[in-house]
Design an enzyme around this catalytic site. Structure first.
Site, mmCIF file in Angstrom:
data_model
loop_
_atom_site.group_PDB
_atom_site.id
_atom_site.type_symbol
_atom_site.label_atom_id
_atom_site.label_comp_id
_atom_site.label_asym_id
_atom_site.label_seq_id
_atom_site.Cartn_x
_atom_site.Cartn_y
_atom_site.Cartn_z
ATOM 1 N N PRO A 1 -25.310 3.361 3.364
ATOM 2 C CA PRO A 1 -23.956 3.361 3.929
ATOM 3 C C PRO A 1 -23.024 2.421 3.169
ATOM 4 C CG PRO A 1 -25.467 2.172 5.380
ATOM 5 C CD PRO A 1 -26.303 2.769 4.281
ATOM 6 N N ASP A 2 -21.741 2.788 3.062
ATOM 7 C CA ASP A 2 -20.779 1.870 2.437
ATOM 8 C C ASP A 2 -20.250 0.924 3.507
ATOM 9 O OD1 ASP A 2 -18.946 3.348 3.859
ATOM 10 O OD2 ASP A 2 -18.024 4.294 2.118
ATOM 11 N N PHE A 3 -19.268 0.127 3.163
ATOM 12 C CA PHE A 3 -18.748 -0.849 4.116
ATOM 13 C C PHE A 3 -17.610 -0.298 4.969
ATOM 14 C CE2 PHE A 3 -19.950 -5.231 2.135
ATOM 15 C CZ PHE A 3 -21.245 -5.016 2.546
ATOM 16 N N ARG A 4 -16.796 0.553 4.396
ATOM 17 C CA ARG A 4 -15.548 0.837 5.102
ATOM 18 C C ARG A 4 -15.297 2.257 5.569
ATOM 19 N NH1 ARG A 4 -15.022 -3.210 1.861
ATOM 20 N NH2 ARG A 4 -14.407 -5.162 2.825
ATOM 21 N N ASN B 1 -21.950 -2.712 -6.572
ATOM 22 C CA ASN B 1 -23.150 -2.447 -5.777
ATOM 23 C C ASN B 1 -24.282 -3.399 -6.139
ATOM 24 O OD1 ASN B 1 -21.738 -0.440 -4.616
ATOM 25 N ND2 ASN B 1 -22.770 1.245 -5.660
ATOM 26 N N ASP C 1 -27.544 -2.446 -5.262
ATOM 27 C CA ASP C 1 -28.753 -1.660 -4.979
ATOM 28 C C ASP C 1 -29.615 -1.337 -6.197
ATOM 29 O OD1 ASP C 1 -27.319 0.471 -6.227
ATOM 30 O OD2 ASP C 1 -26.475 1.085 -4.306
ATOM 31 N N HIS D 1 -21.671 -8.175 -8.119
ATOM 32 C CA HIS D 1 -22.101 -8.834 -6.882
ATOM 33 C C HIS D 1 -23.605 -9.069 -6.822
ATOM 34 C CE1 HIS D 1 -18.107 -7.345 -4.954
ATOM 35 N NE2 HIS D 1 -17.939 -8.423 -5.686
ATOM 36 N N SER E 1 -13.126 1.094 -2.299
ATOM 37 C CA SER E 1 -11.864 0.976 -1.562
ATOM 38 C C SER E 1 -10.902 0.037 -2.288
ATOM 39 C CB SER E 1 -12.138 0.462 -0.151
ATOM 40 O OG SER E 1 -12.817 -0.766 -0.219
HETATM 41 P P1 CNA Z 1 -16.199 0.032 0.455
HETATM 42 O O1 CNA Z 1 -15.126 -0.917 0.773
HETATM 43 O O2 CNA Z 1 -17.191 0.371 1.517
HETATM 44 O O3 CNA Z 1 -15.505 1.387 -0.028
HETATM 45 C C1 CNA Z 1 -16.228 2.527 -0.323
HETATM 46 C C2 CNA Z 1 -15.247 3.603 -0.712
HETATM 47 O O4 CNA Z 1 -15.982 4.704 -1.225
HETATM 48 C C3 CNA Z 1 -14.373 4.116 0.428
HETATM 49 O O5 CNA Z 1 -13.035 4.177 -0.020
HETATM 50 C C4 CNA Z 1 -14.919 5.524 0.691
HETATM 51 O O6 CNA Z 1 -13.901 6.429 1.049
HETATM 52 C C5 CNA Z 1 -15.490 5.903 -0.646
HETATM 53 N N1 CNA Z 1 -16.632 6.809 -0.622
HETATM 54 C C6 CNA Z 1 -17.685 6.839 0.235
HETATM 55 N N2 CNA Z 1 -18.577 7.760 -0.139
HETATM 56 C C7 CNA Z 1 -18.079 8.353 -1.246
HETATM 57 C C8 CNA Z 1 -18.525 9.379 -2.118
HETATM 58 N N3 CNA Z 1 -19.693 10.014 -1.928
HETATM 59 N N4 CNA Z 1 -17.750 9.728 -3.174
HETATM 60 C C9 CNA Z 1 -16.556 9.116 -3.388
HETATM 61 N N5 CNA Z 1 -16.070 8.140 -2.598
HETATM 62 C C10 CNA Z 1 -16.836 7.750 -1.556
HETATM 63 O O7 CNA Z 1 -17.049 -0.435 -0.817
HETATM 64 P P2 CNA Z 1 -16.582 -1.267 -2.076
HETATM 65 O O8 CNA Z 1 -17.700 -1.172 -3.030
HETATM 66 O O9 CNA Z 1 -15.213 -0.975 -2.507
HETATM 67 O O10 CNA Z 1 -16.534 -2.737 -1.455
HETATM 68 C C11 CNA Z 1 -17.096 -3.698 -2.105
HETATM 69 C C12 CNA Z 1 -18.347 -4.291 -1.411
HETATM 70 C C13 CNA Z 1 -19.255 -3.305 -0.741
HETATM 71 C C14 CNA Z 1 -19.179 -4.856 -2.491
HETATM 72 O O11 CNA Z 1 -19.277 -6.217 -2.274
HETATM 73 C C15 CNA Z 1 -20.562 -4.226 -2.408
HETATM 74 O O12 CNA Z 1 -21.536 -5.153 -2.735
HETATM 75 C C16 CNA Z 1 -20.664 -3.809 -0.993
HETATM 76 N N6 CNA Z 1 -21.679 -2.776 -0.672
HETATM 77 C C17 CNA Z 1 -22.600 -2.350 -1.579
HETATM 78 C C18 CNA Z 1 -23.530 -1.376 -1.237
HETATM 79 C C19 CNA Z 1 -24.537 -0.931 -2.261
HETATM 80 O O13 CNA Z 1 -24.963 -1.720 -3.086
HETATM 81 N N7 CNA Z 1 -24.900 0.345 -2.256
HETATM 82 C C20 CNA Z 1 -23.518 -0.820 0.047
HETATM 83 C C21 CNA Z 1 -22.566 -1.287 0.974
HETATM 84 C C22 CNA Z 1 -21.644 -2.267 0.590
#
Ligand code: CNA
Length: 219
Positions: free
Chosen positions: A32-35, A103, A105, A120, A170
């Site tokens: 899952p993402d954050f937002r 990310n 991961d 990060h 985001s």
């Molecule tokens: P965020 O703020 O959660 O934004 C994610 C963005 O991606 C949003 O605008 C969504 O609309 C968009 N999105 C979601 N799924 C898809 C997809 N399949 N295709 C295209 N767009 C999509 O995440 P950010 O990375 O901008 O924020 C930064 C934080 C989140 C960092 O510090 C990360 O370390 C942290 N994070 C990382 C992970 C990971 O490592 N996988 C997971 C969750 C959070």
């Protein structure tokens, strides 16, 4: 379709692409993402996730921190998706110089990418905070600075590329989001499910899933 053709043309004509991504790159791997609506920020916890993944919280409530971290952030079973493997192939073909990722991961490396700047940190590394002290994951928590060398490498890559693809982020987490300002190349491409502040700067904006979009490109 028209957008895919335009992206194909941009990629065909680029020889030094940098990919700047975030949590949205791994949602298609089940992390899952954050937002987003179903992202981590909409889950209910005793404390808000921003607070749990802060340096202060880690120091004073390490058990609560690790409960959340292991449960929600250490996604060790996740597999690279089409976006990760596409980028690895693009690097292998000599068209992509670096992936700059927020990310933690490790999925870009698992997908075969070599030059990956992890702004990060990574869940795959841990260190002792002082000899015999508590073990801390090598991830950047809120209130902590980014690694200097990683930042320099990321900024250099972005400053020198001809095409920057920003995807799955985001663009609200700083300073990471500010690094895209160093781009001075020919084409700025944005692939994201929702709108971002950089949409207006981009030559091409595709609102869609990054894995689905990139897997339609032939290389
Ligand atoms: P965020 O703020 O959660 O934004 C994610 C963005 O991606 C949003 O605008 C969504 O609309 C968009 N999105 C979601 N799924 C898809 C997809 N399949 N295709 C295209 N767009 C999509 O995440 P950010 O990375 O901008 O924020 C930064 C934080 C989140 C960092 O510090 C990360 O370390 C942290 N994070 C990382 C992970 C990971 O490592 N996988 C997971 C969750 C959070």
């Amino acid at each position: 379709m028209e957008n895919i053709e335009k992206l194909q043309e941009i990629i065909d004509n680029s020889n030094n692409i940098v990919f700047f991504g975030g949590a949205g790159v791994s949602t298609e791997s089940g992390i899952p993402d954050f937002r987003s609506v179903d992202g981590l920020y909409n889950l209910k916890y005793k404390y808000p996730p921003e607070q749990i993944i802060s340096h202060t919280f880690f120091q004073y409530k390490p058990e609560e921190f690790y409960k959340f971290y292991k449960d929600k952030m250490m996604c060790l079973d996740a597999k690279p998706n089409k976006a990760h493997t596409f980028l690895a192939k693009l690097e292998e073909k000599g068209k992509l110089s670096a992936v700059v990722t927020q990310n933690i991961d490790g999925l870009h490396q698992a997908g075969g990418s070599h030059t990956v700047y992890e702004l990060h940190g990574s869940i795959h590394r841990n260190y002792c905070t002082k000899c015999g002290g508590i073990i801390k994951p090598d991830v950047v928590l809120y209130e902590e600075g980014l690694d200097d060398e990683t930042v320099t490498n990321a900024i250099n890559a972005i400053s020198n590329c001809d095409t920057l693809i920003i995807a799955g982020t985001s663009l609200v987490v700083y300073p990471a989001a500010s690094f895209i300002r160093y781009f001075k190349g020919n084409h700025l491409v944005l692939i994201n499910l929702s709108e971002t502040s950089a949409d207006k700067m981009a030559d091409l904006v595709i609102h869609g899933k990054v894995g689905e979009v990139l897997s339609q490109i032939k290389i």
